[in-house]
Design a protein around this motif. Structure first.
Motif, PDB file in Angstrom:
ATOM      1  N   VAL A 209       0.832  -1.208   0.000  1.00 37.80           N
ATOM      2  CA  VAL A 209       0.000   0.000   0.000  1.00 37.80           C
ATOM      3  C   VAL A 209       0.868   1.260   0.000  1.00 37.80           C
ATOM      4  CG1 VAL A 209      -1.634   1.356   1.419  1.00 37.80           C
ATOM      5  CG2 VAL A 209      -1.980  -1.111   1.110  1.00 37.80           C
ATOM      6  N   VAL A 210       1.832   1.341   0.908  1.00 40.38           N
ATOM      7  CA  VAL A 210       2.630   2.578   0.984  1.00 40.38           C
ATOM      8  C   VAL A 210       3.539   2.719  -0.234  1.00 40.38           C
ATOM      9  CG1 VAL A 210       2.486   2.786   3.511  1.00 40.38           C
ATOM     10  CG2 VAL A 210       4.457   1.622   2.510  1.00 40.38           C
ATOM     11  N   ALA A 211       3.976   1.587  -0.798  1.00 44.07           N
ATOM     12  CA  ALA A 211       4.805   1.670  -2.018  1.00 44.07           C
ATOM     13  C   ALA A 211       3.960   2.193  -3.178  1.00 44.07           C
ATOM     14  CB  ALA A 211       5.407   0.309  -2.350  1.00 44.07           C
ATOM     15  N   ALA A 212       2.706   1.741  -3.277  1.00 48.88           N
ATOM     16  CA  ALA A 212       1.850   2.220  -4.373  1.00 48.88           C
ATOM     17  C   ALA A 212       1.550   3.708  -4.217  1.00 48.88           C
ATOM     18  CB  ALA A 212       0.550   1.421  -4.403  1.00 48.88           C
ATOM     19  N   GLN A 213       1.340   4.147  -2.979  1.00 49.99           N
ATOM     20  CA  GLN A 213       1.076   5.573  -2.736  1.00 49.99           C
ATOM     21  C   GLN A 213       2.309   6.409  -3.092  1.00 49.99           C
ATOM     22  OE1 GLN A 213      -0.030   5.090   1.397  1.00 49.99           O
ATOM     23  NE2 GLN A 213      -2.228   5.175   0.954  1.00 49.99           N
ATOM     24  N   THR A 214       3.486   5.881  -2.727  1.00 47.74           N
ATOM     25  CA  THR A 214       4.728   6.610  -3.014  1.00 47.74           C
ATOM     26  C   THR A 214       5.022   6.602  -4.515  1.00 47.74           C
ATOM     27  OG1 THR A 214       5.521   5.874  -0.847  1.00 47.74           O
ATOM     28  CG2 THR A 214       7.160   6.834  -2.316  1.00 47.74           C
ATOM     29  N   LYS A 215       4.760   5.482  -5.155  1.00 47.10           N
ATOM     30  CA  LYS A 215       5.005   5.375  -6.607  1.00 47.10           C
ATOM     31  C   LYS A 215       4.134   6.372  -7.382  1.00 47.10           C
ATOM     32  CE  LYS A 215       4.997   2.174 -10.539  1.00 47.10           C
ATOM     33  NZ  LYS A 215       4.268   3.060 -11.438  1.00 47.10           N
ATOM     34  N   ALA A 216       2.868   6.535  -6.928  1.00 43.20           N
ATOM     35  CA  ALA A 216       1.973   7.456  -7.636  1.00 43.20           C
ATOM     36  C   ALA A 216       2.521   8.887  -7.585  1.00 43.20           C
ATOM     37  CB  ALA A 216       0.576   7.397  -7.023  1.00 43.20           C
ATOM     38  N   ILE A 217       3.266   9.197  -6.534  1.00 42.21           N
ATOM     39  CA  ILE A 217       3.917  10.516  -6.447  1.00 42.21           C
ATOM     40  C   ILE A 217       5.170  10.508  -7.332  1.00 42.21           C
ATOM     41  CG2 ILE A 217       5.104  12.132  -4.898  1.00 42.21           C
ATOM     42  CD1 ILE A 217       3.228  10.973  -2.624  1.00 42.21           C
ATOM     43  N   ALA A 218       5.984   9.461  -7.161  1.00 42.57           N
ATOM     44  CA  ALA A 218       7.233   9.363  -7.921  1.00 42.57           C
ATOM     45  C   ALA A 218       6.989   9.437  -9.428  1.00 42.57           C
ATOM     46  CB  ALA A 218       7.954   8.060  -7.571  1.00 42.57           C
ATOM     47  N   ASP A 219       5.886   8.860  -9.868  1.00 45.86           N
ATOM     48  CA  ASP A 219       5.560   8.858 -11.306  1.00 45.86           C
ATOM     49  C   ASP A 219       5.360  10.264 -11.860  1.00 45.86           C
ATOM     50  OD1 ASP A 219       5.656   6.139 -11.444  1.00 45.86           O
ATOM     51  OD2 ASP A 219       3.475   5.827 -11.401  1.00 45.86           O
ATOM     52  N   LYS A 220       5.019  11.202 -10.974  1.00 45.09           N
ATOM     53  CA  LYS A 220       4.684  12.554 -11.457  1.00 45.09           C
ATOM     54  C   LYS A 220       5.762  13.594 -11.191  1.00 45.09           C
ATOM     55  CE  LYS A 220       0.461  11.323 -12.647  1.00 45.09           C
ATOM     56  NZ  LYS A 220      -0.708  11.262 -11.806  1.00 45.09           N
ATOM     57  N   ILE A 221       6.801  13.244 -10.442  1.00 49.46           N
ATOM     58  CA  ILE A 221       7.798  14.271 -10.101  1.00 49.46           C
ATOM     59  C   ILE A 221       9.193  13.849 -10.569  1.00 49.46           C
ATOM     60  CG2 ILE A 221       6.408  14.992  -8.099  1.00 49.46           C
ATOM     61  CD1 ILE A 221       8.488  13.745  -6.248  1.00 49.46           C
ATOM     62  N   SER A 222      10.057  14.851 -10.748  1.00 45.66           N
ATOM     63  CA  SER A 222      11.388  14.504 -11.223  1.00 45.66           C
ATOM     64  C   SER A 222      12.449  14.676 -10.145  1.00 45.66           C
ATOM     65  CB  SER A 222      11.743  15.366 -12.439  1.00 45.66           C
ATOM     66  OG  SER A 222      11.558  16.715 -12.086  1.00 45.66           O
ATOM     67  N   SER A 223      12.073  15.282  -9.013  1.00 43.06           N
ATOM     68  CA  SER A 223      13.051  15.445  -7.939  1.00 43.06           C
ATOM     69  C   SER A 223      12.354  15.316  -6.583  1.00 43.06           C
ATOM     70  CB  SER A 223      13.708  16.825  -8.040  1.00 43.06           C
ATOM     71  OG  SER A 223      14.373  17.124  -6.832  1.00 43.06           O
ATOM     72  N   TRP A 224      13.040  14.671  -5.653  1.00 45.21           N
ATOM     73  CA  TRP A 224      12.505  14.523  -4.289  1.00 45.21           C
ATOM     74  C   TRP A 224      13.132  15.539  -3.339  1.00 45.21           C
ATOM     75  CZ3 TRP A 224       8.671  11.235  -2.379  1.00 45.21           C
ATOM     76  CH2 TRP A 224       8.115  10.378  -3.328  1.00 45.21           C
ATOM     77  N   ASP A 225      13.922  16.481  -3.899  1.00 51.51           N
ATOM     78  CA  ASP A 225      14.650  17.435  -3.052  1.00 51.51           C
ATOM     79  C   ASP A 225      13.735  18.198  -2.095  1.00 51.51           C
ATOM     80  OD1 ASP A 225      16.959  16.715  -4.231  1.00 51.51           O
ATOM     81  OD2 ASP A 225      17.251  18.564  -5.384  1.00 51.51           O
TER      82      ASP A 225
END
Ligand code: G3P
Length: 249
Positions: free
Chosen positions: A143-159
């Motif tokens: 669950v938390v990986a899917a939630q994080t992936k949905a964010i990661a898919d849309k952004i290019s930096s986690w800074d």
């Protein structure tokens, strides 16, 4: 390179002008660790943001509790990321489980919001977390990986993102995750970053814990390797919040 401890106070939908004055004066009077070791952000309801921003000591930053998913316009009742940036509000909380559950915010919608807020220069506290049912079914990491992936898919930096792990069953219940339970998920998320994004993002991104954090349980949680701070609800409205900030020491 160390990750600076981060303590957020999410005031949720609480308070009057008088309450806000009291909380701010308690925070202003408190003895806090240096900003070299802890970053502190409080998140009042929208209507109090300006008041808090102007009255609060400068070492403590402010965050909005939400913002709209795209440029403002004909969206009655919404507040846009541009407005927050214009007001000088540096942070926004997105994807809180209360909004996911009560306002049907999907993983994809949260991902879009995070991306848009970042594009407007805001920093984001992005929340993920499983329900009790999901934990009992053994699907927490999924669950938390899917939630994080949905964010990661849309952004290019986690800074400019802090990831908040908030198990839904621990929020407002007084039933805090044990230090081992928190560490397990935080380590799992860091591993996910390492495998899916990069070793650098895994090493740099702060993963904070939220869910019934209090003055009495914060130190043990803070002692976990992958717990980089807290997102505090109920206790952030009380003087106890200062003790939680001090867990950074
Ligand atoms: O965002 C903070 C939060 O959901 C935790 O709330 O009241 O359990 O500390 P609380």
């Amino acid at each position: 390179m160390g990750r600076k401890f981060f303590v957020g106070g999410n005031w949720k939908c609480n308070g009057t002008t008088e309450d806000v004055k009291k909380i701010v004066s308690t925070l202003n009077a408190g003895e806090l660790p240096s900003t070299d070791i802890v970053e502190v952000v409080v998140s009042p309801p929208f209507v109090f943001l300006s008041q808090v921003k102007s009255e609060l000591r400068p070492e403590i930053q402010v965050a909005a509790q939400n913002c709209w998913v795209k440029k403002g316009g004909a969206f009655t009742g919404e507040v846009s990321a541009e407005m927050l940036a214009n007001l000088g509000v540096p942070w926004v909380i997105l994807g809180h489980s209360e909004r996911r559950a009560l306002l049907n915010e999907t993983n994809e919608f949260v991902g879009d919001k995070v991306a848009y807020a970042l594009s407007q220069g805001l920093k984001v506290i992005a929340c993920v977390g499983e329900t009790l049912e999901q934990r009992e079914a053994g699907t927490t990491m999924e669950v938390v990986a899917a939630q994080t992936k949905a964010i990661a898919d849309k952004i290019s930096s986690w800074d400019n993102v802090v990831l908040a792990y908030e198990p839904v069953w621990a929020i407002g219940t007084g039933k805090v995750a044990s230090p081992a339970q928190a560490q397990e998920v935080h380590a799992g998320l860091r591993k996910w970053f390492e495998e899916k994004i990069s070793a650098e993002v895994a090493a740099k991104t702060r993963i904070i814990y939220g869910g019934s954090v209090s003055g009495s349980n914060c130190r043990e949680l803070a002692g976990q390797t992958d717990v980089d701070g807290f997102l505090v609800g109920g206790a952030s409205l009380k003087p106890e919040f200062i003790d939680i900030i001090k867990a950074a020491e």
